[in-house]
Scaffold this motif. Sequence first.
Motif, PDB file in Angstrom:
ATOM      1  N   VAL A   1       0.854  -1.190   0.000  1.00  0.00           N
ATOM      2  CA  VAL A   1       0.000   0.000   0.000  1.00  0.00           C
ATOM      3  C   VAL A   1       0.888   1.237   0.000  1.00  0.00           C
ATOM      4  N   MET A   2       0.702   2.093  -0.996  1.00  0.00           N
ATOM      5  CA  MET A   2       1.531   3.289  -1.115  1.00  0.00           C
ATOM      6  C   MET A   2       0.931   4.432  -0.297  1.00  0.00           C
ATOM      7  N   VAL A   3       1.307   4.497   0.970  1.00  0.00           N
ATOM      8  CA  VAL A   3       0.858   5.570   1.853  1.00  0.00           C
ATOM      9  C   VAL A   3       1.964   6.619   1.953  1.00  0.00           C
ATOM     10  N   THR A   4       1.578   7.870   1.915  1.00  0.00           N
ATOM     11  CA  THR A   4       2.540   8.960   2.085  1.00  0.00           C
ATOM     12  C   THR A   4       2.764   9.182   3.580  1.00  0.00           C
ATOM     13  N   TYR A   5       4.030   9.134   4.010  1.00  0.00           N
ATOM     14  CA  TYR A   5       4.334   9.258   5.437  1.00  0.00           C
ATOM     15  C   TYR A   5       5.663   9.988   5.622  1.00  0.00           C
ATOM     16  N   LEU A   6       6.075  10.141   6.872  1.00  0.00           N
ATOM     17  CA  LEU A   6       7.300  10.865   7.208  1.00  0.00           C
ATOM     18  C   LEU A   6       8.343   9.940   7.827  1.00  0.00           C
ATOM     19  N   ILE A   7       9.603  10.220   7.506  1.00  0.00           N
ATOM     20  CA  ILE A   7      10.726   9.650   8.245  1.00  0.00           C
ATOM     21  C   ILE A   7      11.430  10.819   8.947  1.00  0.00           C
ATOM     22  N   VAL A   8      11.579  10.674  10.251  1.00  0.00           N
ATOM     23  CA  VAL A   8      12.202  11.716  11.067  1.00  0.00           C
ATOM     24  C   VAL A   8      13.501  11.167  11.653  1.00  0.00           C
ATOM     25  N   SER A   9      14.547  11.966  11.579  1.00  0.00           N
ATOM     26  CA  SER A   9      15.801  11.587  12.238  1.00  0.00           C
ATOM     27  C   SER A   9      15.986  12.464  13.472  1.00  0.00           C
ATOM     28  N   GLY A  10      16.525  11.848  14.525  1.00  0.00           N
ATOM     29  CA  GLY A  10      16.738  12.608  15.749  1.00  0.00           C
ATOM     30  C   GLY A  10      17.709  11.913  16.664  1.00  0.00           C
ATOM     31  N   GLU A  11      18.039  12.587  17.724  1.00  0.00           N
ATOM     32  CA  GLU A  11      18.886  11.998  18.762  1.00  0.00           C
ATOM     33  C   GLU A  11      18.021  11.734  19.984  1.00  0.00           C
ATOM     34  N   TYR A  12      17.903  10.451  20.333  1.00  0.00           N
ATOM     35  CA  TYR A  12      17.176  10.087  21.548  1.00  0.00           C
ATOM     36  C   TYR A  12      18.196   9.789  22.643  1.00  0.00           C
ATOM     37  N   LYS A  13      18.234  10.673  23.623  1.00  0.00           N
ATOM     38  CA  LYS A  13      19.198  10.570  24.722  1.00  0.00           C
ATOM     39  C   LYS A  13      20.614  10.374  24.199  1.00  0.00           C
ATOM     40  N   GLY A  14      20.948  11.144  23.143  1.00  0.00           N
ATOM     41  CA  GLY A  14      22.305  11.167  22.609  1.00  0.00           C
ATOM     42  C   GLY A  14      22.586  10.174  21.504  1.00  0.00           C
ATOM     43  N   ARG A  15      21.655   9.267  21.214  1.00  0.00           N
ATOM     44  CA  ARG A  15      21.861   8.263  20.174  1.00  0.00           C
ATOM     45  C   ARG A  15      20.998   8.594  18.949  1.00  0.00           C
ATOM     46  N   LYS A  16      21.618   8.624  17.778  1.00  0.00           N
ATOM     47  CA  LYS A  16      20.869   8.941  16.564  1.00  0.00           C
ATOM     48  C   LYS A  16      20.016   7.746  16.142  1.00  0.00           C
ATOM     49  N   CYS A  17      18.776   8.049  15.761  1.00  0.00           N
ATOM     50  CA  CYS A  17      17.862   7.006  15.310  1.00  0.00           C
ATOM     51  C   CYS A  17      16.802   7.614  14.397  1.00  0.00           C
ATOM     52  N   TYR A  18      15.915   6.773  13.908  1.00  0.00           N
ATOM     53  CA  TYR A  18      14.942   7.191  12.900  1.00  0.00           C
ATOM     54  C   TYR A  18      13.535   6.728  13.287  1.00  0.00           C
ATOM     55  N   TYR A  19      12.566   7.559  12.997  1.00  0.00           N
ATOM     56  CA  TYR A  19      11.181   7.274  13.342  1.00  0.00           C
ATOM     57  C   TYR A  19      10.290   7.406  12.107  1.00  0.00           C
ATOM     58  N   LYS A  20       9.352   6.493  12.000  1.00  0.00           N
ATOM     59  CA  LYS A  20       8.343   6.566  10.944  1.00  0.00           C
ATOM     60  C   LYS A  20       7.059   7.139  11.550  1.00  0.00           C
ATOM     61  N   ILE A  21       6.514   8.168  10.896  1.00  0.00           N
ATOM     62  CA  ILE A  21       5.303   8.823  11.407  1.00  0.00           C
ATOM     63  C   ILE A  21       4.241   8.846  10.311  1.00  0.00           C
ATOM     64  N   ASP A  22       3.094   8.260  10.616  1.00  0.00           N
ATOM     65  CA  ASP A  22       1.955   8.360   9.706  1.00  0.00           C
ATOM     66  C   ASP A  22       1.279   9.714   9.878  1.00  0.00           C
ATOM     67  N   ILE A  23       0.778  10.262   8.782  1.00  0.00           N
ATOM     68  CA  ILE A  23       0.144  11.578   8.816  1.00  0.00           C
ATOM     69  C   ILE A  23      -1.362  11.364   8.968  1.00  0.00           C
ATOM     70  N   GLY A  24      -1.824  11.434  10.190  1.00  0.00           N
ATOM     71  CA  GLY A  24      -3.227  11.167  10.450  1.00  0.00           C
ATOM     72  C   GLY A  24      -3.637  11.663  11.819  1.00  0.00           C
ATOM     73  N   ARG A  25      -4.795  11.185  12.272  1.00  0.00           N
ATOM     74  CA  ARG A  25      -5.342  11.621  13.552  1.00  0.00           C
ATOM     75  C   ARG A  25      -6.291  10.555  14.089  1.00  0.00           C
ATOM     76  N   ASP A  26      -6.553  10.641  15.392  1.00  0.00           N
ATOM     77  CA  ASP A  26      -7.548   9.774  16.006  1.00  0.00           C
ATOM     78  C   ASP A  26      -8.926  10.386  15.784  1.00  0.00           C
ATOM     79  N   LYS A  27      -9.838   9.586  15.270  1.00  0.00           N
ATOM     80  CA  LYS A  27     -11.195  10.054  15.027  1.00  0.00           C
ATOM     81  C   LYS A  27     -12.157   8.915  15.345  1.00  0.00           C
ATOM     82  N   ASP A  28     -13.131   9.225  16.178  1.00  0.00           N
ATOM     83  CA  ASP A  28     -14.118   8.223  16.596  1.00  0.00           C
ATOM     84  C   ASP A  28     -13.447   7.005  17.221  1.00  0.00           C
TER      85      ASP A  28
END
Length: 265
Positions: free
Chosen positions: A155-182
């Motif tokens: 399934v071709m869903v458009t989403y985000l990849i975020v890079s960051g440092e969590y407590k000093g260690r670099k890592c990557y997060y996948k974030i879906d672009i959406g919301r909680d509804k009902d």
Amino acid sequence: VMPALVVSDGIDAYWGIKELDGIRENMELNVKLIRNFVKINVKSSEDPDVFRLLGYTVVNRPGKGTVAPYIYKDHLFASFLDSDNGLIDYDDIIAQGYFGVNPSGTDLSMTHTTEAEVSAALAGSESKLSEGADDTPCYIYERSQSQIASAGSDVMVTYLIVSGEYKGRKCYYKIDIGRDKDGKFGFYDLLRNFQYTVDISEVGGEGAPTVIDAMKGAAHNNLSASVVTRDLFSIGYKGEKIEVSSTKVIFTEKTGEYVLRFRYT
């Protein structure tokens, strides 16, 4: 005709329509134009000692988009403006039955689908932010995806990849672009002329060790983020941007002049 009005390769298009009862001599018209780009950006309000945002990019970007916001089943143009010519909000547009338009062959023309493309875009964002840039927003074509129940490898869903440092260690997060509804999660339709801002408010654990691990995995549930939608007041392209102080002015009395402030950067 409407399905054939398509642009691609990062070319943006503007659309406006105004119905008239008649045409008079020396008639002046003010038609507000809607841009067919979506703006997506990310910010973090988490404690920087816990998580520091390094960069982000959008994965599975539509390679083309329609010029006009057309509701095909009703043979009508979606209205993005109210009776006062002001931009209406996201849910009011959805209520019209307009969920965005995916041109024919969109999934085959997606960009930023491979590890190499995503890594390159992510490196560009990281470089600009490290050099002091305020933000590195992504501009993409419209994407209808609220009908998708869940994202899988096929399934071709458009989403985000975020890079960051969590407590000093670099890592990557996948974030879906959406919301909680009902009581359940749903993907946003990524509508033209809207900005989607993902605010990372809390990070409770380390992300994936590599970009490809994040891309192949599910969206991270150890990260709390909210998505805010709003209409766009500025236009940007290839690092250049023009902003205006207002897109709507109401006059309650006669005046000789009005000052519209703008900034070009």
